[in-house]
Design a protein around this motif. Sequence first.
Motif, PDB file in Angstrom:
ATOM      1  N   LEU A  29       0.825  -1.210   0.000  1.00 45.87           N
ATOM      2  CA  LEU A  29       0.000   0.000   0.000  1.00 45.87           C
ATOM      3  C   LEU A  29       0.860   1.261   0.000  1.00 45.87           C
ATOM      4  O   LEU A  29       0.444   2.304  -0.509  1.00 45.87           O
ATOM      5  N   LYS A  30       2.053   1.162   0.570  1.00 42.35           N
ATOM      6  CA  LYS A  30       2.962   2.305   0.588  1.00 42.35           C
ATOM      7  C   LYS A  30       3.747   2.445  -0.710  1.00 42.35           C
ATOM      8  O   LYS A  30       4.521   3.378  -0.874  1.00 42.35           O
ATOM      9  N   VAL A 238       4.355  -1.755  10.179  1.00 46.13           N
ATOM     10  CA  VAL A 238       4.818  -1.405   8.830  1.00 46.13           C
ATOM     11  C   VAL A 238       5.622  -0.117   8.859  1.00 46.13           C
ATOM     12  O   VAL A 238       6.671  -0.004   8.207  1.00 46.13           O
ATOM     13  N   GLU A 239       5.158   0.856   9.638  1.00 44.73           N
ATOM     14  CA  GLU A 239       5.886   2.121   9.728  1.00 44.73           C
ATOM     15  C   GLU A 239       7.255   1.934  10.377  1.00 44.73           C
ATOM     16  O   GLU A 239       8.257   2.492   9.919  1.00 44.73           O
ATOM     17  N   PRO A 252       1.819   5.612  -2.892  1.00 47.83           N
ATOM     18  CA  PRO A 252       0.919   4.729  -2.148  1.00 47.83           C
ATOM     19  C   PRO A 252      -0.320   4.412  -2.971  1.00 47.83           C
ATOM     20  O   PRO A 252      -0.795   5.244  -3.746  1.00 47.83           O
ATOM     21  N   ILE A 253      -0.859   3.210  -2.817  1.00 55.94           N
ATOM     22  CA  ILE A 253      -2.017   2.793  -3.585  1.00 55.94           C
ATOM     23  C   ILE A 253      -3.124   2.319  -2.665  1.00 55.94           C
ATOM     24  O   ILE A 253      -2.908   2.058  -1.489  1.00 55.94           O
ATOM     25  N   SER A 254      -4.315   2.231  -3.201  1.00 53.75           N
ATOM     26  CA  SER A 254      -5.438   1.644  -2.489  1.00 53.75           C
ATOM     27  C   SER A 254      -5.610   0.215  -2.964  1.00 53.75           C
ATOM     28  O   SER A 254      -5.291  -0.098  -4.110  1.00 53.75           O
ATOM     29  N   PRO A 266      -8.429   1.543   3.416  1.00 55.17           N
ATOM     30  CA  PRO A 266      -7.395   1.910   4.373  1.00 55.17           C
ATOM     31  C   PRO A 266      -6.400   2.904   3.801  1.00 55.17           C
ATOM     32  O   PRO A 266      -6.243   3.018   2.593  1.00 55.17           O
ATOM     33  N   LEU A 267      -5.750   3.576   4.689  1.00 54.96           N
ATOM     34  CA  LEU A 267      -4.706   4.504   4.281  1.00 54.96           C
ATOM     35  C   LEU A 267      -3.517   4.273   5.182  1.00 54.96           C
ATOM     36  O   LEU A 267      -3.603   4.437   6.392  1.00 54.96           O
TER      37      LEU A 267
END
Length: 314
Positions: A29-30, A238-239, A252-254, A266-267
């Motif tokens: 996602l990132k 993840v961070e 970043p993607i959805s 989610p974001l």
Amino acid sequence: MTRIVAVINLKGGIGKTTTVVNVSAGLALKGARVLLIDIDAQGNLAMALGVRPRRTLYEAIVDQKPLTELRISARPNLDLIAADESLLLAQQAIAGRSDWVRVLEQLVRPVREEYDFIFFDCGGSLTVLNQNALIAATEIIIPTTVEPFSVRGLEKLITQIARVKGSTSVVRAIIPTMVDSRMRQSIDLLAHLNRTYGQLVLPPVRTNVRLSEASAVGKTIYEHDPRSRGALDYAQIVEVLSKMWNFQPTRPISPRPLPNSTAKRPLVTGDGAVQSNTCPNCGHALRRANVAGYRITYCTHCRYRQQELITGAH
């Protein structure tokens, strides 16, 4: 540089596949390009991602098919090489080869440049394929529940990793899973892990039924319930890993649309930095991540955490 990550614990039922799915999905996602390789004959990764592969890792090992012919797109930026019970036969085939310990290393070499991360979802014992994964890995992540047998087994696993790799320097993270803060034993053993392994221990994943639900219906936790504790906990991990690995998010993607799904998307964002803010418990610098409309502020030193709804988030 491609990071090859073995997610391993020699005890079953401690959240290995759940960790592989949700850490890799968060990285995807990132904007990271991620390949998952299931080396457990139970083949749980495909089920957890809701895909039905026709081809598996067995064909790469026994029939010498390239991974490019076997991989499937499970999500945007997230590819999968699946497994099933045929891997039991593949392990017998590997055992008779002179290069038996480097089979996986040789298999991933042609595709390494295509990915930022390659994750091995390892089985619950020190099989031939698990030894292959340890040899190929540049990083090792160990999920563990906070109960006595798991904590004791963690010491033995790290000793075995040292024997296979020659050192324990490739162990990058220990992720406590299924942590119940209402139980004194969980709190005591979590404190023991922090005292023993220090900064290797990442923020814990709290007990959350949504995580098992997500796996059962073939969704990541960000798709199933992006506002759950499980989503918040894995997004924070993840961070932390992104910061540790110096991964710079691109675009970043959805996640791809899910049929009949009304869940809010989610974001997973944020560079982890908080300006001029210190932990109220220990005085160390705080970090920050945004996920699913929440802002999470956390301390990697004492595990302080606070979350708040971002005004206007959808």
